[in-house]
Design an enzyme around this catalytic site. Structure first.
Site, PDB file in Angstrom:
ATOM      1  NE  ARG A  48      -7.822   6.316   7.912  1.00 54.91           N
ATOM      2  CZ  ARG A  48      -7.373   5.547   6.917  1.00 54.91           C
ATOM      3  NH1 ARG A  48      -7.975   4.408   6.644  1.00 54.91           N
ATOM      4  NH2 ARG A  48      -6.335   5.893   6.208  1.00 54.91           N
ATOM      5  CD  GLU A  73      -1.897  -3.107  -6.534  1.00 56.60           C
ATOM      6  OE1 GLU A  73      -0.925  -3.835  -6.203  1.00 56.60           O
ATOM      7  OE2 GLU A  73      -2.957  -3.060  -5.890  1.00 56.60           O
ATOM      8  CG  HIS A  95      -3.969   4.308  -3.351  1.00 51.89           C
ATOM      9  ND1 HIS A  95      -5.202   4.347  -3.971  1.00 51.89           N
ATOM     10  CD2 HIS A  95      -3.985   3.203  -2.557  1.00 51.89           C
ATOM     11  CE1 HIS A  95      -5.933   3.308  -3.575  1.00 51.89           C
ATOM     12  NE2 HIS A  95      -5.216   2.600  -2.714  1.00 51.89           N
ATOM     13  CE1 TYR A  99      -4.078   1.809   0.694  1.00 50.99           C
ATOM     14  CE2 TYR A  99      -3.171   2.501   2.790  1.00 50.99           C
ATOM     15  CZ  TYR A  99      -4.160   2.572   1.829  1.00 50.99           C
ATOM     16  OH  TYR A  99      -5.230   3.409   2.032  1.00 50.99           O
ATOM     17  CD  GLU A 102      -6.662  -1.732  -5.176  1.00 46.31           C
ATOM     18  OE1 GLU A 102      -5.856  -2.654  -4.970  1.00 46.31           O
ATOM     19  OE2 GLU A 102      -7.205  -1.070  -4.263  1.00 46.31           O
TER      20      GLU A 102
HETATM   21 MN    MN Z   1      -4.090  -3.619  -4.191  1.00 46.84          MN
END
Ligand code: MN
Length: 424
Positions: free
Chosen positions: A151, A210, A142, A137, A208
């Site tokens: 949040r 990546e 992101h 992560y 996503e």
């Molecule tokens: Mn991911």
């Protein structure tokens, strides 16, 4: 040992289109099925797939210590286990065999017939048998965007984020190769303003954007590695779509993190581009502040300048590129991720897959997921056919691409593609 395969002046006797992802300087590794139904390890130059098993049988790897069946396997795991020296020797040799000045294979029609295939004659398979899959992560942009949405905008990053390359263990069994259709997952979700969940097809299916790296055998259980040696254990990289069902994820992820919202499928591009091939595109990673703990500190250039792109193609329509990002935005480097992964003694093995986490850039047109691009559905993304998307519809195909480019060469990854079918 010199990486002679990277010589930018080298030309191949195989035809390579000008903008190809696969010039002779790339020499990625993959696994494919020939039209005779034989599974083999191969490489690619231009639009040609090259059977390394056949090349080896014909003696073209003479002098390189390889087992006889090294390339006649259905995964690259054993080859990757052999380590960096072997990868380098083999890549250098392939560059030599296909160099325009080398006539040995070039002038041998019989050999060429069993070694060289056109890409559309072969079917690409998963390149490695993935023992374990971990997803990080590691994009600050992101993590900040998600933190702001879910949040507190004032404290978007959790307190650990700047100290730890945060990650979780994903599931290896559902990692599929590009071109595999994906069924929309079903599951529990929680409607807005409700306290009880409902069951049904995910309504918020996302991609996503990546990259992922593939490791060789790193350490024995209980042992650790240093940050300076981490790079020796990374074989290469693929483009990685870590499909995510945001509504399932939202209901299930507290307290143990992602589960069924993530593990229904992840798609990889079929050709593993080696770290050796990416060497010319090394660049600096973002400055880290605060300085991480000593075991994570490193000097020098450990990021890579890799352009990333994701496009959505509705059924029967042209595609629309919805984002352009870059791997170099990653706050934590692959070396830091790998060192952190093993610092507790966890053993990492040949063929393990490590996802970067969604890679978002600094601007809204460089975000790496629909969640961010549509800002949780509040800003629909317009497609070329006039339709709009907040998330991914049934029968949409998501296509990801990645490439490096300098003034001499382009090294690319090809496509990482998957179509969403209606739920089963
Ligand atoms: Mn991911």
């Amino acid at each position: 040992m010199k990486i002679t395969a990277n010589n930018p002046e080298r030309k191949s006797w195989l035809e390579v289109a000008e903008n190809s992802d696969f010039p002779i300087q790339n020499i990625p590794f993959g696994v494919f099925l020939t039209k005779e139904d034989i599974t083999t390890i191969g490489t690619r130059i231009g639009d040609y797939a090259i059977d390394l098993g056949a090349l080896h049988q014909l003696g073209y790897f003479e002098g390189i210590p390889l087992t006889e069946d090294m390339f006649m396997q259905d995964s690259l795991n054993d080859f990757i286990s052999d380590g960096r020296k072997t990868w380098r020797l083999v890549r250098n040799r392939i560059a030599d065999i296909f160099d325009v000045n080398n006539k040995a294979l070039q002038n041998n029609t019989k050999h060429k017939e069993v070694v060289i295939f056109e890409m559309d004659e072969v079917e690409m398979l998963l390149p490695v048998e993935i023992g374990d899959y971990t997803d990080f992560y590691s994009s600050k942009e992101h993590a900040t965007n998600v933190g702001m949405m879910f949040r507190d905008p004032e404290n978007a990053l959790l307190p650990n984020w700047l100290h730890i390359p945060v990650g979780y263990h994903g599931r290896a069994s559902s990692v599929v190769v590009s071109g595999t259709d994906i069924y929309r997952p079903k599951g529990q979700t929680i409607p807005a303003d409700s306290k009880t969940p409902i069951f049904g097809a995910s309504k918020l299916l996302d991609f996503e954007l990546e990259m992922a790296f593939i490791t060789t055998d790193v350490n024995h259980l209980g042992e650790t590695i240093s940050i300076d040696e981490a790079e020796d254990y990374i074989f290469g990289m693929v483009v990685f779509n870590d499909w995510s069902a945001r509504d399932i994820q939202k209901w299930e992820y507290v307290p143990l993190g992602p589960f069924l919202g993530k593990n229904f499928a992840s798609t990889v591009s079929p050709w593993i581009v080696t770290m050796d091939a990416l060497e010319p595109f090394r660049t600096k990673s973002p400055k880290q502040n605060p300085q991480p703990l000593p075991y994570l500190q490193q000097k020098g250039k450990h990021a890579f300048d890799i352009h990333l792109q994701a496009a959505i193609q509705p059924e029967g329509e042209e595609e629309t590129v919805v984002t352009n990002s870059n791997f170099k935005y990653m706050y934590w480097t692959m070396n830091q991720q790998l060192v952190h992964h093993t610092i507790n003694g966890c053993n990492v093995r040949s063929g393990d897959l490590m996802g970067s986490g969604t890679i978002s850039g600094p601007t809204p047109d460089s975000y790496g997921s629909m969640l961010e691009l549509s800002w949780r559905g509040s800003k629909p993304v317009k497609l070329n056919d006039g339709s709009e998307r907040k998330f991914i519809n049934d029968n949409d195909t998501v296509i990801m691409r990645a490439y490096c480019q300098n003034d001499k060469i382009r090294i690319g990854f090809g496509e990482c593609k998957g179509k969403i079918l209606p739920t089963k």
